[in-house]
Design a protein around this motif. Structure first.
Motif, short mmCIF file in Angstrom:
data_model
loop_
_atom_site.label_atom_id
_atom_site.label_comp_id
_atom_site.label_asym_id
_atom_site.label_seq_id
_atom_site.Cartn_x
_atom_site.Cartn_y
_atom_site.Cartn_z
N ARG A 14 15.84 -20.72 58.99
CA ARG A 14 16.15 -21.95 58.25
C ARG A 14 15.64 -23.17 59.01
N PHE A 15 15.79 -23.17 60.33
CA PHE A 15 15.28 -24.27 61.14
C PHE A 15 13.77 -24.40 60.98
N ALA A 16 13.07 -23.28 61.01
CA ALA A 16 11.61 -23.30 60.85
C ALA A 16 11.23 -23.80 59.46
N GLN A 17 12.01 -23.43 58.44
CA GLN A 17 11.75 -23.89 57.08
C GLN A 17 11.89 -25.41 57.00
N ILE A 18 12.94 -25.95 57.61
CA ILE A 18 13.18 -27.40 57.58
C ILE A 18 12.09 -28.14 58.35
N VAL A 19 11.75 -27.65 59.52
CA VAL A 19 10.70 -28.29 60.32
C VAL A 19 9.36 -28.23 59.58
N GLY A 20 9.06 -27.10 58.97
CA GLY A 20 7.82 -26.98 58.20
C GLY A 20 7.76 -27.94 57.03
N PRO A 36 -5.89 -35.42 48.15
CA PRO A 36 -6.86 -34.35 48.39
C PRO A 36 -7.50 -33.88 47.09
N GLU A 37 -8.67 -33.25 47.21
CA GLU A 37 -9.37 -32.73 46.03
C GLU A 37 -8.47 -31.75 45.29
N GLN A 38 -7.87 -30.82 45.99
CA GLN A 38 -6.95 -29.85 45.41
C GLN A 38 -5.56 -30.15 45.95
N PRO A 39 -4.64 -30.66 45.11
CA PRO A 39 -3.31 -30.98 45.60
C PRO A 39 -2.61 -29.75 46.15
N LEU A 40 -1.79 -29.96 47.17
CA LEU A 40 -0.98 -28.87 47.70
C LEU A 40 -0.05 -28.39 46.61
N PRO A 41 0.16 -27.08 46.48
CA PRO A 41 1.06 -26.62 45.43
C PRO A 41 2.48 -27.06 45.72
N PRO A 42 3.26 -27.40 44.68
CA PRO A 42 4.64 -27.77 44.91
C PRO A 42 5.37 -26.60 45.55
N PRO A 43 6.31 -26.87 46.45
CA PRO A 43 7.00 -25.79 47.14
C PRO A 43 7.97 -25.03 46.27
N GLY A 44 8.04 -25.30 44.98
CA GLY A 44 8.84 -24.51 44.07
C GLY A 44 10.31 -24.87 44.08
N VAL A 71 11.61 -32.02 49.37
CA VAL A 71 13.06 -32.20 49.56
C VAL A 71 13.81 -31.24 48.64
N CYS A 72 13.34 -31.11 47.42
CA CYS A 72 13.97 -30.21 46.45
C CYS A 72 13.96 -28.76 46.95
N SER A 73 12.88 -28.36 47.56
CA SER A 73 12.75 -26.98 48.01
C SER A 73 13.72 -26.65 49.15
N LEU A 74 14.25 -27.67 49.82
CA LEU A 74 15.16 -27.44 50.94
C LEU A 74 16.60 -27.18 50.51
N GLY A 75 16.91 -27.47 49.27
CA GLY A 75 18.24 -27.14 48.78
C GLY A 75 19.11 -28.34 48.49
N VAL A 76 20.31 -28.02 48.05
CA VAL A 76 21.21 -29.04 47.51
C VAL A 76 21.63 -30.10 48.54
N LEU A 77 21.84 -29.73 49.78
CA LEU A 77 22.22 -30.72 50.79
C LEU A 77 21.15 -31.79 50.94
N LYS A 80 20.99 -34.05 47.85
CA LYS A 80 22.06 -35.06 47.87
C LYS A 80 21.74 -36.18 48.86
N LEU A 81 21.22 -35.82 50.02
CA LEU A 81 20.83 -36.85 50.99
C LEU A 81 19.71 -37.73 50.43
N ALA A 82 18.76 -37.12 49.74
CA ALA A 82 17.65 -37.87 49.16
C ALA A 82 18.13 -38.77 48.02
N GLN A 83 19.09 -38.28 47.23
CA GLN A 83 19.65 -39.11 46.16
C GLN A 83 20.31 -40.36 46.75
N THR A 84 21.02 -40.18 47.84
CA THR A 84 21.65 -41.31 48.51
C THR A 84 20.61 -42.24 49.10
#
Length: 136
Positions: A14-20, A36-44, A71-77, A80-84
């Motif tokens: 999880r730490f590696a996912q957040i740092v990435g 960029p010419e080819q946008p990075l794919p959304p992280p889903g 931010v969305c791909s990281l989950g609900v916490l 919520k932080l991004a909404q704030t």
């Protein structure tokens, strides 16, 4: 307390996912001054990205989309932080605030069936007398 102590690989993953995720945001936001010419794919994530937003020639709109989707791909916490944070453009800047503002009313609700399954597996469904299917 012992849940995370007993699962060091889960914590490291999880730490590696957040740092990435934050590295990706930083790379797009600070180091790449043009789209960029080819946008990075959304992280889903659950957010429904406007297709034209990712294809727009304006790098600010592209960067905002990457920020929001990551931010969305990281989950609900993190959502919520991004909404704030979106309510404080004086702290995060207008561009980021405008992008994150869409998280306040345009995110899809979490799948109720999946939520009940996770609750039952993690803490047991007997802990709750009732769980409604309607999101709050």
């Amino acid at each position: 307390d012992t849940y995370f102590e007993d699962r060091p690989l889960l914590v490291a993953k999880r730490f590696a996912q957040i740092v990435g995720a934050f590295t990706r945001i930083l790379a797009v936001w600070r180091l790449d001054n043009s789209k960029p010419e080819q946008p990075l794919p959304p992280p889903g994530c659950a957010f429904e990205t406007d297709a034209e937003e990712c294809q727009a020639p304006d790098p600010e709109r592209y960067r905002g989309t990457v920020l929001r989707d990551t931010v969305c791909s990281l989950g609900v916490l993190f959502i919520k932080l991004a909404q704030t944070a979106a309510t404080r453009p004086d702290l995060i800047g207008d561009e980021a605030a405008m992008s994150l503002e869409k998280l306040q009313d345009r995110t899809s609700p979490f799948n109720t069936t999946l939520a009940k399954q996770i609750i039952a597996e993690e803490i047991g469904s007997e802990k709750f007398s009732e769980i409604t299917d309607n999101p709050v």
